[in-house]
Enzyme design. Sequence first.
Site, mmCIF file in Angstrom:
data_model
loop_
_atom_site.group_PDB
_atom_site.id
_atom_site.type_symbol
_atom_site.label_atom_id
_atom_site.label_comp_id
_atom_site.label_asym_id
_atom_site.label_seq_id
_atom_site.Cartn_x
_atom_site.Cartn_y
_atom_site.Cartn_z
ATOM 1 N N SER A 12 0.856 -1.196 0.000
ATOM 2 C CA SER A 12 0.000 0.000 0.000
ATOM 3 C C SER A 12 0.885 1.238 0.000
ATOM 4 C CB SER A 12 -0.919 -0.021 1.227
ATOM 5 O OG SER A 12 -0.189 -0.322 2.395
ATOM 6 N N GLU A 14 1.113 5.409 0.953
ATOM 7 C CA GLU A 14 0.518 6.514 1.721
ATOM 8 C C GLU A 14 0.761 7.853 1.023
ATOM 9 O OE1 GLU A 14 0.781 6.257 6.030
ATOM 10 O OE2 GLU A 14 1.438 8.342 6.045
ATOM 11 N N PHE A 216 11.688 14.244 10.972
ATOM 12 C CA PHE A 216 10.593 13.281 11.145
ATOM 13 C C PHE A 216 10.938 12.284 12.257
ATOM 14 C CE2 PHE A 216 8.826 13.178 6.467
ATOM 15 C CZ PHE A 216 8.337 14.460 6.638
HETATM 16 P P1 FAD Z 1 -2.676 5.374 20.486
HETATM 17 O O1 FAD Z 1 -2.638 3.964 20.040
HETATM 18 O O2 FAD Z 1 -3.903 5.858 21.163
HETATM 19 O O3 FAD Z 1 -1.403 5.621 21.414
HETATM 20 C C1 FAD Z 1 -0.965 6.921 21.734
HETATM 21 C C2 FAD Z 1 -0.179 6.927 23.031
HETATM 22 O O4 FAD Z 1 -1.059 6.715 24.129
HETATM 23 C C3 FAD Z 1 0.875 5.798 23.137
HETATM 24 O O5 FAD Z 1 1.961 6.287 23.863
HETATM 25 C C4 FAD Z 1 0.150 4.710 23.925
HETATM 26 O O6 FAD Z 1 1.047 3.867 24.630
HETATM 27 C C5 FAD Z 1 -0.717 5.553 24.852
HETATM 28 N N1 FAD Z 1 -1.990 4.904 25.220
HETATM 29 C C6 FAD Z 1 -2.827 4.221 24.418
HETATM 30 N N2 FAD Z 1 -3.910 3.785 25.108
HETATM 31 C C7 FAD Z 1 -3.751 4.231 26.378
HETATM 32 C C8 FAD Z 1 -4.523 4.114 27.560
HETATM 33 N N3 FAD Z 1 -5.695 3.461 27.579
HETATM 34 N N4 FAD Z 1 -4.059 4.704 28.713
HETATM 35 C C9 FAD Z 1 -2.884 5.379 28.716
HETATM 36 N N5 FAD Z 1 -2.107 5.517 27.612
HETATM 37 C C10 FAD Z 1 -2.523 4.948 26.460
HETATM 38 N N6 FAD Z 1 -0.912 11.279 12.774
HETATM 39 C C11 FAD Z 1 -1.768 12.187 12.266
HETATM 40 O O7 FAD Z 1 -2.020 13.222 12.902
HETATM 41 N N7 FAD Z 1 -2.354 11.991 11.045
HETATM 42 C C12 FAD Z 1 -2.137 10.875 10.316
HETATM 43 O O8 FAD Z 1 -2.688 10.736 9.228
HETATM 44 C C13 FAD Z 1 -1.247 9.890 10.830
HETATM 45 N N8 FAD Z 1 -1.019 8.730 10.185
HETATM 46 C C14 FAD Z 1 -0.226 7.768 10.756
HETATM 47 C C15 FAD Z 1 -0.069 6.524 10.102
HETATM 48 C C16 FAD Z 1 0.721 5.542 10.665
HETATM 49 C C17 FAD Z 1 0.857 4.226 9.954
HETATM 50 C C18 FAD Z 1 1.381 5.761 11.895
HETATM 51 C C19 FAD Z 1 2.264 4.703 12.491
HETATM 52 C C20 FAD Z 1 1.228 6.964 12.547
HETATM 53 C C21 FAD Z 1 0.415 7.976 11.993
HETATM 54 N N9 FAD Z 1 0.204 9.199 12.640
HETATM 55 C C22 FAD Z 1 -0.653 10.136 12.097
HETATM 56 C C23 FAD Z 1 0.887 9.488 13.899
HETATM 57 C C24 FAD Z 1 0.011 9.125 15.110
HETATM 58 O O9 FAD Z 1 -1.189 9.858 15.093
HETATM 59 C C25 FAD Z 1 0.809 9.455 16.349
HETATM 60 O O10 FAD Z 1 1.868 8.560 16.502
HETATM 61 C C26 FAD Z 1 0.004 9.591 17.627
HETATM 62 O O11 FAD Z 1 0.814 10.226 18.598
HETATM 63 C C27 FAD Z 1 -0.481 8.256 18.208
HETATM 64 O O12 FAD Z 1 -1.501 7.733 17.467
HETATM 65 P P2 FAD Z 1 -1.984 6.213 17.765
HETATM 66 O O13 FAD Z 1 -3.164 5.980 16.921
HETATM 67 O O14 FAD Z 1 -0.852 5.293 17.655
HETATM 68 O O15 FAD Z 1 -2.420 6.391 19.297
#
Ligand code: FAD
Length: 293
Positions: A12, A14, A216
């Site tokens: 895929s 991005e 980055f």
């Molecule tokens: P989560 O999985 O919610 O985790 C975030 C943090 O919170 C982690 O440190 C985790 O350990 C912690 N956490 C999770 N659940 C809990 C809980 N219940 N209690 C306490 N702590 C918890 N960012 C953008 O803004 N736009 C994008 O389009 C984008 N695309 C991305 C695509 C990919 C493939 C990746 C890998 C990252 C992308 N990001 C994007 C970056 C991402 O949004 C950031 O890394 C963000 O900080 C975390 O998102 P997440 O969905 O991994 O969050």
Amino acid sequence: MKTQQQYPAQFSFELFPARTPEGAAKLPQIAAQLAVLQPKYFSVTYGAGGSDQDGTYETVVRVVEKTGVEAAPHLTCVGSTRAKIAELLQRYKAAGVKRIVALRGDLPATAHGAEAPGELHFASELVRFIRETEGDAFHLEVAAYPEMHPQASNPDIDFEHFKRKVDAGADAAITQYFFTADAYFDFVERCERAQLQLPVIPGIMPIVNHAQLTRFSAACGADIPRWIRLRLEQLQDDKTALQDFGLEVVTRLCETLLKAGAPGLHFYTLNQVEPTLRLWKNLALPMPLQPAV
Ligand code: FAD
């Protein structure tokens, strides 16, 4: 218990929504050139670099129109409400979207490590919300961090949080980029030990620009191994040599991953055709048609 090599390989690409009218005019062409490689889908980021949700929506629609390839919007919950997310899901469903990359999103600079603003605080809550409101209408991809999310306090806790996303209904994971294959293998082993049944697709960052990669990587917590960092520093004023070296490093990484059974690759294309295409050719991946690049 399925191992990673038992999942069908998927590739895929991005993209991010263009930031200028010229970029917007070029993007369908970039997508068309990459579509020749017949990826499983394109994904379109949201929020990163200041793009808004309309930019993501419009890019998804234009990419599908231009290429006929499936496109998956990234959907973040930070700063949003259940009602707004529900509305967006309806909009995507009406546009024929069947796959979403479900994320928390980056915290605003003002958050200073505090809880994410908005009604849903973590990606696991977003995944649960989508499953509760939309059932299986969408295939859900989530983010995985083989080298740990930069805000997590330790790898075990971060992995527990990843597991919550899977338990909430994620279908697949895409990793943050990395340059050390063992970090991916270790993550996959942890998934197997925890009996998590989902493909974990390595996210691949082509090396094209020293300053950009350094920026980055500092922001997302990706480690640039010392030997790579030193070579990039040395080559930073010679774009061709730097990109040739980067291509060699990333090709070797991809070969190692695929040989060991990684179920495909997700390329962070940076809205450029050439770096992904050069990698693709180097890896001798299928070339269904010869692109005119
Ligand atoms: P989560 O999985 O919610 O985790 C975030 C943090 O919170 C982690 O440190 C985790 O350990 C912690 N956490 C999770 N659940 C809990 C809980 N219940 N209690 C306490 N702590 C918890 N960012 C953008 O803004 N736009 C994008 O389009 C984008 N695309 C991305 C695509 C990919 C493939 C990746 C890998 C990252 C992308 N990001 C994007 C970056 C991402 O949004 C950031 O890394 C963000 O900080 C975390 O998102 P997440 O969905 O991994 O969050």
